[in-house]
Design an enzyme around this catalytic site. Sequence first.
Site, mmCIF file in Angstrom:
data_model
loop_
_atom_site.group_PDB
_atom_site.id
_atom_site.type_symbol
_atom_site.label_atom_id
_atom_site.label_comp_id
_atom_site.label_asym_id
_atom_site.label_seq_id
_atom_site.Cartn_x
_atom_site.Cartn_y
_atom_site.Cartn_z
ATOM 1 N N GLY A 294 28.303 -2.998 46.241
ATOM 2 C CA GLY A 294 26.848 -2.898 46.334
ATOM 3 C C GLY A 294 26.368 -1.694 47.104
ATOM 4 O O GLY A 294 26.813 -1.455 48.215
ATOM 5 N N SER A 295 25.451 -0.918 46.558
ATOM 6 C CA SER A 295 25.005 0.315 47.201
ATOM 7 C C SER A 295 24.007 1.044 46.312
ATOM 8 O O SER A 295 23.415 0.454 45.425
ATOM 9 C CB SER A 295 26.221 1.203 47.482
ATOM 10 O OG SER A 295 27.063 1.218 46.356
ATOM 11 N N ARG A 296 23.876 2.362 46.534
ATOM 12 C CA ARG A 296 22.956 3.132 45.698
ATOM 13 C C ARG A 296 23.374 4.599 45.654
ATOM 14 O O ARG A 296 24.136 5.079 46.489
ATOM 15 C CB ARG A 296 21.526 3.013 46.211
ATOM 16 C CG ARG A 296 21.247 3.808 47.459
ATOM 17 C CD ARG A 296 19.862 3.532 48.000
ATOM 18 N NE ARG A 296 19.031 4.721 48.071
ATOM 19 C CZ ARG A 296 17.899 4.779 48.735
ATOM 20 N NH1 ARG A 296 17.441 3.703 49.373
ATOM 21 N NH2 ARG A 296 17.186 5.887 48.766
#
Length: 232
Positions: free
Chosen positions: A189-191
Site C-alpha cells: 500500500g502506497s502511492r
Amino acid sequence: MSLVSTIRRTFVPVHRLGYPFIAGFFVASVLLGFLWEPLFWIGLILTAWCAYFFRDPERVTPLDDDLVISPADGRVSSIAFMTPPEELGLGDRPMLRITVFMNVFNAHVNRSPMRGTIRRIAYRAGKFVNAELDKASHENERNGLVIETRHGEIGVIQIAGLVARRIVCWTHEGATIEAGERFGLIRFGSRLDVFLPEGAEPRVSLGQIAVGGETVLAEFGSAKGPVISRRD
C-alpha cells in the site's frame, strides 16, 4: 500450445521479491494449523493474497515520447500544481503533479512513465501517515527519481504509506530507462507522484483507475486541452 505457455497465460507471474513473503506466510499457516486447523485455512487465504499482491503482469506500453504513462496500478487521487520535494532539485516553482494511489489489492511493481536517462535518485526517510493525504508527499518516507526526457526533467516519487514500510528501487543514476520499464516496488500500500514540466496536459480525471505501464496520464504538445469527464 505448450504447457508452459498455458501456465503463463493462466497465472500472472509473481515478482521474485515476493517469494520470501509468500513462503513465510505458508510456513506460518502450517505451524498455526498444528495448533488449530481453521488457522491453517485462514493462513492459506492470506498466503494466496500475498501471492496476488506481488503479481507482476505483462503490460502493453504505448511507445510515444509525448505520452506520460502511469507508473503504477491504482486510483488517480490528485491532479494539481505543487512544488516538488527539494531533494529532487527540480526548483521551487509549482509543477503539474499527478498522483496514483495504490491500495493493498493493486499490483505494486512501479514503472517508468517516460523514456529517458535517470539523472538523480534521492531517498528520504520520513513518516508513515496515510498516503492519500496531501501532506504525505512531503512528510512520508519516499524515494524520488529525476528522469531527463525530450520534454525536460520529470520527477517520479515512490511514497510509503500507513502499511507500506519498504520502498525498493533497483535502477541507478545514469541508467537509460524505457517508458513502462520496471524500476521498483513498494510493499503493502502506497502511492506514486509524477511531477511534470510545463507543456504537459492531463489525460486522466480524478478517481479514474489507472493501469501501470498502459494508462496515459498526460500528454505533451497537444492542443486538445484538459480532459472533460462525467460519472455515470
